[in-house]
Design a protein around this motif. Structure first.
Motif, PDB file in Angstrom:
ATOM      1  N   ASP A  17       0.888  -1.184   0.024  1.00 23.51           N
ATOM      2  CA  ASP A  17       0.083   0.032   0.034  1.00 23.51           C
ATOM      3  C   ASP A  17       1.034   1.222   0.029  1.00 23.51           C
ATOM      4  OD1 ASP A  17      -2.034   2.092   0.245  1.00 23.51           O
ATOM      5  OD2 ASP A  17      -3.007   0.814   2.047  1.00 23.51           O
ATOM      6  N   PRO A  18       1.311   1.687  -1.042  1.00 24.78           N
ATOM      7  CA  PRO A  18       2.344   2.671  -1.187  1.00 24.78           C
ATOM      8  C   PRO A  18       1.789   4.053  -0.900  1.00 24.78           C
ATOM      9  CG  PRO A  18       1.798   2.002  -3.474  1.00 24.78           C
ATOM     10  CD  PRO A  18       1.291   0.917  -2.671  1.00 24.78           C
ATOM     11  N   GLU A  19       0.649   4.165  -0.922  1.00 21.95           N
ATOM     12  CA  GLU A  19      -0.203   5.313  -0.408  1.00 21.95           C
ATOM     13  C   GLU A  19      -0.247   5.543   0.907  1.00 21.95           C
ATOM     14  OE1 GLU A  19      -4.322   7.991  -1.162  1.00 21.95           O
ATOM     15  OE2 GLU A  19      -4.416   5.622  -1.371  1.00 21.95           O
ATOM     16  N   ALA A  20      -0.333   4.456   1.749  1.00 23.10           N
ATOM     17  CA  ALA A  20      -0.347   4.451   3.017  1.00 23.10           C
ATOM     18  C   ALA A  20       1.068   4.657   3.800  1.00 23.10           C
ATOM     19  CB  ALA A  20      -0.903   3.130   3.739  1.00 23.10           C
ATOM     20  N   ARG A  21       1.739   3.908   3.028  1.00 15.13           N
ATOM     21  CA  ARG A  21       3.419   4.104   3.363  1.00 15.13           C
ATOM     22  C   ARG A  21       3.756   5.645   3.346  1.00 15.13           C
ATOM     23  NH1 ARG A  21       7.660   0.791   0.187  1.00 15.13           N
ATOM     24  NH2 ARG A  21       5.917   1.374  -1.292  1.00 15.13           N
ATOM     25  N   ALA A  28       4.602  10.996  10.400  1.00 10.62           N
ATOM     26  CA  ALA A  28       5.810  10.868  11.103  1.00 10.62           C
ATOM     27  C   ALA A  28       6.782  12.264  11.120  1.00 10.62           C
ATOM     28  CB  ALA A  28       6.724   9.762  10.877  1.00 10.62           C
ATOM     29  N   ASN A  29       6.768  12.813  10.097  1.00 12.76           N
ATOM     30  CA  ASN A  29       7.466  14.255   9.845  1.00 12.76           C
ATOM     31  C   ASN A  29       6.913  15.134  10.504  1.00 12.76           C
ATOM     32  OD1 ASN A  29       9.614  12.691   8.362  1.00 12.76           O
ATOM     33  ND2 ASN A  29       8.545  13.567   6.274  1.00 12.76           N
ATOM     34  N   LEU A  30       5.499  15.104  10.580  1.00 18.94           N
ATOM     35  CA  LEU A  30       4.730  16.054  11.343  1.00 18.94           C
ATOM     36  C   LEU A  30       4.699  15.782  12.786  1.00 18.94           C
ATOM     37  CD1 LEU A  30       2.157  16.660   8.732  1.00 18.94           C
ATOM     38  CD2 LEU A  30       3.947  18.096   9.321  1.00 18.94           C
ATOM     39  N   MET A  31       5.315  14.939  13.327  1.00 20.92           N
ATOM     40  CA  MET A  31       5.350  14.289  14.734  1.00 20.92           C
ATOM     41  C   MET A  31       4.164  13.696  15.309  1.00 20.92           C
ATOM     42  SD  MET A  31       8.495  15.184  15.066  1.00 20.92           S
ATOM     43  CE  MET A  31       9.001  15.004  16.785  1.00 20.92           C
ATOM     44  N   PHE A  32       3.666  13.040  14.187  1.00 20.25           N
ATOM     45  CA  PHE A  32       2.436  11.997  14.423  1.00 20.25           C
ATOM     46  C   PHE A  32       2.850  10.566  14.087  1.00 20.25           C
ATOM     47  CE2 PHE A  32       0.152  16.247  13.576  1.00 20.25           C
ATOM     48  CZ  PHE A  32      -0.325  16.225  14.482  1.00 20.25           C
ATOM     49  N   PRO A  33       3.792   9.919  14.850  1.00 18.70           N
ATOM     50  CA  PRO A  33       4.021   8.473  14.649  1.00 18.70           C
ATOM     51  C   PRO A  33       2.852   7.654  14.823  1.00 18.70           C
ATOM     52  CG  PRO A  33       4.782   9.190  16.997  1.00 18.70           C
ATOM     53  CD  PRO A  33       4.190  10.262  16.018  1.00 18.70           C
ATOM     54  N   THR A  34       2.811   6.512  13.949  1.00 18.83           N
ATOM     55  CA  THR A  34       1.763   5.590  13.917  1.00 18.83           C
ATOM     56  C   THR A  34       2.346   4.204  13.934  1.00 18.83           C
ATOM     57  OG1 THR A  34       1.675   5.737  11.499  1.00 18.83           O
ATOM     58  CG2 THR A  34       0.261   7.181  12.480  1.00 18.83           C
ATOM     59  N   ASP A  35       1.641   3.239  14.437  1.00 16.75           N
ATOM     60  CA  ASP A  35       2.037   1.804  14.358  1.00 16.75           C
ATOM     61  C   ASP A  35       1.744   1.047  13.006  1.00 16.75           C
ATOM     62  OD1 ASP A  35       3.162   1.862  17.081  1.00 16.75           O
ATOM     63  OD2 ASP A  35       1.364   1.447  18.024  1.00 16.75           O
TER      64      ASP A  35
END
Length: 80
Positions: A17-21, A28-35
């Motif tokens: 899923d390249p869009e999701a990646r 993550a660059n906006l400081m919203f890391p996700t699992d």
């Protein structure tokens, strides 16, 4: 009777899923890391059907014939 069906179409587990990646990386660059993160499409269709069961069956046929690729997609149908 008129029914609105909401069809959510997403990639099956294990499919790339390249869009999701890209979204996950940007978050993550906006400081919203996700699992984890996945994407899906939502299609809403209003149709005539005798009852909710028939509306769901017609939506399933639409998915099988056009809206989803059964090899790579899963879908869910909600009759509203």
């Amino acid at each position: 009777m008129k029914y609105t069906v909401a069809i959510t179409i997403g990639l099956k587990e294990g499919m790339l899923d390249p869009e999701a990646r890209a979204i996950r990386h940007a978050l993550a660059n906006l400081m919203f890391p996700t699992d984890d993160l996945t994407t899906a499409r939502l299609v809403r269709i209003t149709l005539d059907a005798p009852d909710a069961v028939a509306a769901r069956e017609e939506a399933a046929r639409m998915c099988e014939l056009l809206l989803a690729n059964p090899i790579i997609h899963d879908y869910t149908i909600e009759v509203e």
